[in-house]
Scaffold this motif. Sequence first.
Motif, PDB file in Angstrom:
ATOM      1  N   GLY A   1     -10.155  -7.010 -25.849  1.00 30.84           N
ATOM      2  CA  GLY A   1      -9.667  -6.257 -24.695  1.00 30.84           C
ATOM      3  C   GLY A   1      -9.155  -4.869 -25.035  1.00 30.84           C
ATOM      4  N   ASP A   2      -8.778  -4.641 -26.279  1.00 33.56           N
ATOM      5  CA  ASP A   2      -8.298  -3.315 -26.648  1.00 33.56           C
ATOM      6  C   ASP A   2      -9.425  -2.437 -27.183  1.00 33.56           C
ATOM      7  OD1 ASP A   2      -8.806  -4.561 -29.003  1.00 33.56           O
ATOM      8  OD2 ASP A   2      -6.907  -4.070 -29.971  1.00 33.56           O
TER       9      ASP A   2
ATOM     10  N   ASN B   1      -2.609 -14.150 -21.435  1.00 33.08           N
ATOM     11  CA  ASN B   1      -3.599 -14.877 -22.229  1.00 33.08           C
ATOM     12  C   ASN B   1      -3.966 -16.195 -21.576  1.00 33.08           C
ATOM     13  OD1 ASN B   1      -4.228 -13.254 -24.302  1.00 33.08           O
ATOM     14  ND2 ASN B   1      -3.073 -14.360 -25.860  1.00 33.08           N
TER      15      ASN B   1
ATOM     16  N   ARG C   1     -11.801 -12.673 -20.158  1.00 33.80           N
ATOM     17  CA  ARG C   1     -11.629 -11.257 -19.828  1.00 33.80           C
ATOM     18  C   ARG C   1     -12.976 -10.644 -19.428  1.00 33.80           C
ATOM     19  NH1 ARG C   1      -7.595  -8.459 -21.970  1.00 33.80           N
ATOM     20  NH2 ARG C   1      -7.688  -9.558 -23.950  1.00 33.80           N
TER      21      ARG C   1
ATOM     22  N   THR D   1      -1.158  -2.149 -25.618  1.00 31.33           N
ATOM     23  CA  THR D   1      -2.522  -2.446 -26.060  1.00 31.33           C
ATOM     24  C   THR D   1      -3.280  -3.300 -25.054  1.00 31.33           C
ATOM     25  OG1 THR D   1      -1.726  -2.438 -28.334  1.00 31.33           O
ATOM     26  CG2 THR D   1      -3.911  -3.366 -27.953  1.00 31.33           C
ATOM     27  N   TRP D   2      -2.610  -4.357 -24.563  1.00 30.94           N
ATOM     28  CA  TRP D   2      -3.323  -5.351 -23.764  1.00 30.94           C
ATOM     29  C   TRP D   2      -3.157  -5.163 -22.268  1.00 30.94           C
ATOM     30  CZ3 TRP D   2      -6.751  -7.694 -26.588  1.00 30.94           C
ATOM     31  CH2 TRP D   2      -6.525  -7.784 -27.961  1.00 30.94           C
TER      32      TRP D   2
ATOM     33  N   THR E   1      -9.672 -16.199 -24.590  1.00 30.53           N
ATOM     34  CA  THR E   1      -9.114 -14.999 -23.978  1.00 30.53           C
ATOM     35  C   THR E   1     -10.190 -13.953 -23.718  1.00 30.53           C
ATOM     36  OG1 THR E   1      -7.041 -15.407 -25.123  1.00 30.53           O
ATOM     37  CG2 THR E   1      -7.370 -13.191 -24.258  1.00 30.53           C
ATOM     38  N   GLU E   2     -11.021 -13.699 -24.720  1.00 33.92           N
ATOM     39  CA  GLU E   2     -11.978 -12.601 -24.600  1.00 33.92           C
ATOM     40  C   GLU E   2     -13.177 -12.949 -23.717  1.00 33.92           C
ATOM     41  OE1 GLU E   2     -10.920  -9.829 -25.252  1.00 33.92           O
ATOM     42  OE2 GLU E   2      -9.220 -10.462 -26.480  1.00 33.92           O
TER      43      GLU E   2
END
Length: 331
Positions: free
Chosen positions: A141-142, A254, A203, A316-317, A199-200
């Motif tokens: 995500g970053d 998350n 996202r 960052t997130w 999480t990713e």
Amino acid sequence: MPEPMVVKIMRAHKNAILAQEDSKMEEMARRWLQVEKKLKDDLQALALEAARMKGDGQVINKAVAMRIERAQKLLYQVRAETGRYVEWADGFISDYQALLAEQGLEHATDAIMAVMKEYDVRGTFDKLNVSAVESMIGLAGDGSPLKRYLGDVHSGAADGMLEALINGVAQGIHPTKIAEEMANGLGIGLQQAMNTARTESLRAYRNASLMQYDASGLVIGYKRISARDERTCAGCLFTDGQVFEDLSQFDEHNQGRCAAVPVLEGLPETQWQDPFDWFKAQDETTQESILGTGRFDAWKNGASLESMVKRVMDPTWGGAYVPTPVQELGN
Ligand SMILES: [Zn+2]
């Protein structure tokens, strides 16, 4: 109140996504067994040696453990095996992200069409194809490569394994049992890889959905909807029903399971049961599970449900809605 079609469709999609996630996590765990299998004999040998050293009166702490030659060799092997796992996981998670991004586009299209149907609106809109979401695949995500986060897998596994060794020896349990605990300790690395995968991929799903909403030219915002079960947190539940206009952003913690119901230009917002009403209609076990014991007690002592959600911002997130820490709740 019966749930509108768009809500029903979105819940079904979300359930399918979560079932798919279970099978992906199983695959990651199965693959991890190869790491354990390769190291099994050496875990056993190190557990035996450390237990013997303890028998000779040595205290086994981390510094001592690290000086055992067998431990050094094992740590080297852990690095090699987890490195191989990360190579595999990087590709696996990237493919999984691509799959979810594609599903995100499709599901967003379905949601828009469900709202149009509800109000008997005809017409077409632009549908994005997969190439539109390619840029997010393989990245966290970053914006950094997934591999950067998967780098933690090695240190997590090594630390978990050593900690299990030290605790097991200190407790004087049988070396075979210590070796089992060490294998479990290695599993911290797997947990980290799974966390990144969950999480990713979610996202990618959310971002793709919002991109499709935006590209449609019909969607002017979205209304948050939460999973509404005993695992839903206060942060998710009490932002349920709120409308946001910025289609480039969805604040989520998350592994959050919230979704974005599209709001179409010129049409009423889709309505469903108010989350506060829903919450009050649940039994106390569910209520306590959602709030957590501290917040549940605070609520019983007069704190409002509205105060149970807090927006936090990570440079960052990005933003997330989370349960308000108990100490911040005034009564
Ligand atoms: Zn939540």
